[in-house]
Design an enzyme around this catalytic site. Structure first.
Site, PDB file in Angstrom:
ATOM      1  N   HIS A  55       1.159  -1.208   0.128  1.00 16.83           N
ATOM      2  CA  HIS A  55      -0.200  -0.353   0.285  1.00 16.83           C
ATOM      3  C   HIS A  55       0.973   1.234  -0.111  1.00 16.83           C
ATOM      4  O   HIS A  55       1.819   1.281  -0.606  1.00 16.83           O
ATOM      5  CB  HIS A  55      -1.028  -0.046   1.859  1.00 16.83           C
ATOM      6  CG  HIS A  55      -0.661  -0.082   2.010  1.00 16.83           C
ATOM      7  ND1 HIS A  55       0.285  -0.684   2.964  1.00 16.83           N
ATOM      8  CD2 HIS A  55      -0.620   0.901   3.421  1.00 16.83           C
ATOM      9  CE1 HIS A  55       0.634  -0.577   4.663  1.00 16.83           C
ATOM     10  NE2 HIS A  55       0.232   0.309   5.037  1.00 16.83           N
ATOM     11  N   HIS A  57       1.534   3.716   1.900  1.00 14.00           N
ATOM     12  CA  HIS A  57       1.973   4.573   2.998  1.00 14.00           C
ATOM     13  C   HIS A  57       3.001   4.727   3.567  1.00 14.00           C
ATOM     14  O   HIS A  57       4.168   3.443   2.800  1.00 14.00           O
ATOM     15  CB  HIS A  57       0.975   4.385   4.341  1.00 14.00           C
ATOM     16  CG  HIS A  57      -0.139   4.292   5.084  1.00 14.00           C
ATOM     17  ND1 HIS A  57      -0.568   3.647   5.610  1.00 14.00           N
ATOM     18  CD2 HIS A  57      -0.665   5.469   4.029  1.00 14.00           C
ATOM     19  CE1 HIS A  57      -1.565   3.904   6.147  1.00 14.00           C
ATOM     20  NE2 HIS A  57      -1.751   4.717   5.346  1.00 14.00           N
ATOM     21  N   ASP A  59       5.337   4.130   5.144  1.00 19.69           N
ATOM     22  CA  ASP A  59       6.549   3.303   5.811  1.00 19.69           C
ATOM     23  C   ASP A  59       6.977   2.362   5.450  1.00 19.69           C
ATOM     24  O   ASP A  59       6.387   0.730   5.581  1.00 19.69           O
ATOM     25  CB  ASP A  59       6.327   3.485   7.612  1.00 19.69           C
ATOM     26  CG  ASP A  59       4.602   2.498   7.786  1.00 19.69           C
ATOM     27  OD1 ASP A  59       3.636   3.058   6.912  1.00 19.69           O
ATOM     28  OD2 ASP A  59       4.453   2.054   8.875  1.00 19.69           O
ATOM     29  N   HIS A  60       5.914   2.000   4.073  1.00 19.61           N
ATOM     30  CA  HIS A  60       5.634   0.602   3.250  1.00 19.61           C
ATOM     31  C   HIS A  60       6.324   1.016   1.634  1.00 19.61           C
ATOM     32  O   HIS A  60       6.859   0.596   0.868  1.00 19.61           O
ATOM     33  CB  HIS A  60       4.051   0.487   3.051  1.00 19.61           C
ATOM     34  CG  HIS A  60       3.216  -0.499   4.502  1.00 19.61           C
ATOM     35  ND1 HIS A  60       3.922  -1.390   4.681  1.00 19.61           N
ATOM     36  CD2 HIS A  60       3.200   0.478   5.591  1.00 19.61           C
ATOM     37  CE1 HIS A  60       3.770  -1.780   6.111  1.00 19.61           C
ATOM     38  NE2 HIS A  60       3.226  -0.539   6.293  1.00 19.61           N
ATOM     39  N   HIS A 112      -7.793  -1.002   5.606  1.00 17.02           N
ATOM     40  CA  HIS A 112      -7.133   0.100   5.980  1.00 17.02           C
ATOM     41  C   HIS A 112      -6.568   1.137   5.130  1.00 17.02           C
ATOM     42  O   HIS A 112      -6.272   2.455   5.451  1.00 17.02           O
ATOM     43  CB  HIS A 112      -5.697  -0.630   6.350  1.00 17.02           C
ATOM     44  CG  HIS A 112      -3.955   0.312   6.579  1.00 17.02           C
ATOM     45  ND1 HIS A 112      -4.168   0.756   8.081  1.00 17.02           N
ATOM     46  CD2 HIS A 112      -3.122   0.758   6.394  1.00 17.02           C
ATOM     47  CE1 HIS A 112      -2.919   1.497   8.186  1.00 17.02           C
ATOM     48  NE2 HIS A 112      -2.510   0.870   6.972  1.00 17.02           N
ATOM     49  N   ASP A 131      -0.312  -4.301   6.287  1.00 20.48           N
ATOM     50  CA  ASP A 131      -0.817  -3.321   7.740  1.00 20.48           C
ATOM     51  C   ASP A 131      -2.556  -3.917   7.005  1.00 20.48           C
ATOM     52  O   ASP A 131      -3.822  -2.923   7.568  1.00 20.48           O
ATOM     53  CB  ASP A 131      -1.155  -1.977   7.688  1.00 20.48           C
ATOM     54  CG  ASP A 131       0.570  -1.457   7.566  1.00 20.48           C
ATOM     55  OD1 ASP A 131       1.377  -2.359   8.088  1.00 20.48           O
ATOM     56  OD2 ASP A 131       0.517   0.150   7.723  1.00 20.48           O
ATOM     57  N   HIS A 169       4.261  -5.198  11.460  1.00 24.82           N
ATOM     58  CA  HIS A 169       4.404  -4.318  11.927  1.00 24.82           C
ATOM     59  C   HIS A 169       4.495  -5.374  13.364  1.00 24.82           C
ATOM     60  O   HIS A 169       3.506  -6.020  13.705  1.00 24.82           O
ATOM     61  CB  HIS A 169       3.271  -2.954  12.376  1.00 24.82           C
ATOM     62  CG  HIS A 169       3.641  -1.851  12.046  1.00 24.82           C
ATOM     63  ND1 HIS A 169       4.396  -0.469  12.054  1.00 24.82           N
ATOM     64  CD2 HIS A 169       2.888  -1.619  10.930  1.00 24.82           C
ATOM     65  CE1 HIS A 169       4.279   0.632  10.839  1.00 24.82           C
ATOM     66  NE2 HIS A 169       3.381  -0.659  10.212  1.00 24.82           N
TER      67      HIS A 169
HETATM   68 ZN   LIG Z   1      -0.396   1.545   6.362  1.00 24.10          ZN
END
Ligand SMILES: [Zn+2]
Length: 251
Positions: A55, A57, A59-60, A112, A131, A169
């Site tokens: 996805h 985000h 941090d991805h 998400h 996530d 995570h």
């Molecule tokens: Zn995320």
């Protein structure tokens, strides 16, 4: 043979490098931290040839550009990734990607984010779920709707129970507190929570998680269980899921 190298990065992300020994190909599962991924690949002696994003985000997908610049790898992911990072191939549900002879099927696990996908490798018994679902939890519903998110979790529920879920995570200890509150009479959950506490006390990862165990203990995957519907309300699994998600957000 498929090798999965798991390592912590950023504050609580897991990075994954997946390597096929036969073809020599290596893919990054998401790119939370480009420098750390490049360092880990070099230490393994692996050349990064692909990135698979779950996805958009940061941090991805935030490391896509730097890893591509360093390696020339090909990036595949959902179209939403282009909001922040380069993408070579847009993926949608039921597409496949491959690492040598190892095939991953793309599953829609949106909720998400609206474009969130997972990579299920049936012959290897693993799924990279980003996530969408976590050990004893699920992602926050930033973009989606309860019916959509429940549909995504329902697709995950249909995978073979021995599938190992590689989530993005280390949230398990915190998730375990809510799960125990949400489903206090579940003996399988209590045993799992005790194991998790022992692992975290030794600074060991609780990821990957086996789907079969999650099916018996993860409250979000159990929103269609009559006992959970009784406790949390909701005329449909999606409504029970919504009640659980909202309670967790405020827990
Ligand atoms: Zn995320």
């Amino acid at each position: 043979m498929l090798e999965i190298h798991q390592f912590p990065c950023l504050s609580d992300n897991y990075g994954y490098l997946v390597h096929d020994t036969a073809s020599g190909e290596t893919t990054c599962i998401d790119t939370p931290d480009a420098a750390e991924y490049l360092k880990q690949a070099e230490a393994k002696g692996w050349k990064i040839t692909q990135i698979w994003n779950t996805h958009w985000h940061p941090d991805h997908a935030g490391g896509n550009e730097a890893i591509k610049a360093a390696t020339g790898c090909a990036i595949s992911g959902p179209a939403e990734v282009t909001k922040i990072a380069p993408l070579d191939r847009e993926l949608t549900a039921d597409d496949t990607v491959a690492l040598g002879d190892h095939v991953a099927k793309v599953i829609d696990v949106s909720g998400h984010t609206n474009g969130h996908i997972a990579f299920f490798m049936p012959d290897d018994g693993v799924a990279f779920v980003g996530d969408s679902v976590f050990a004893l939890g699920c992602g926050r519903m930033f973009e989606g709707e309860p019916q959509q998110f429940w549909g995504s979790l329902s697709r995950i529920k249909t995978l073979p129970p021995e599938t190992m879920l590689y989530c993005a995570h280390e949230y398990t200890a915190s998730n375990a507190k809510f799960a125990s509150h949400a489903d206090p009479d579940n003996a399988a959950l209590a045993a799992y929570v005790a194991e998790i506490a022992a692992k975290r006390a030794n600074d060991e990862p609780t990821v990957p998680a086996q789907l079969g165990r999650e099916l018996a203990t993860n409250p979000f995957l159990r929103a269609d269980d009559p006992a959970m519907q009784q406790r949390w309300g909701g005329a449909t699994p999606a409504e029970t899921f919504a009640a659980l998600r909202s309670a967790k957000d405020n827990f």
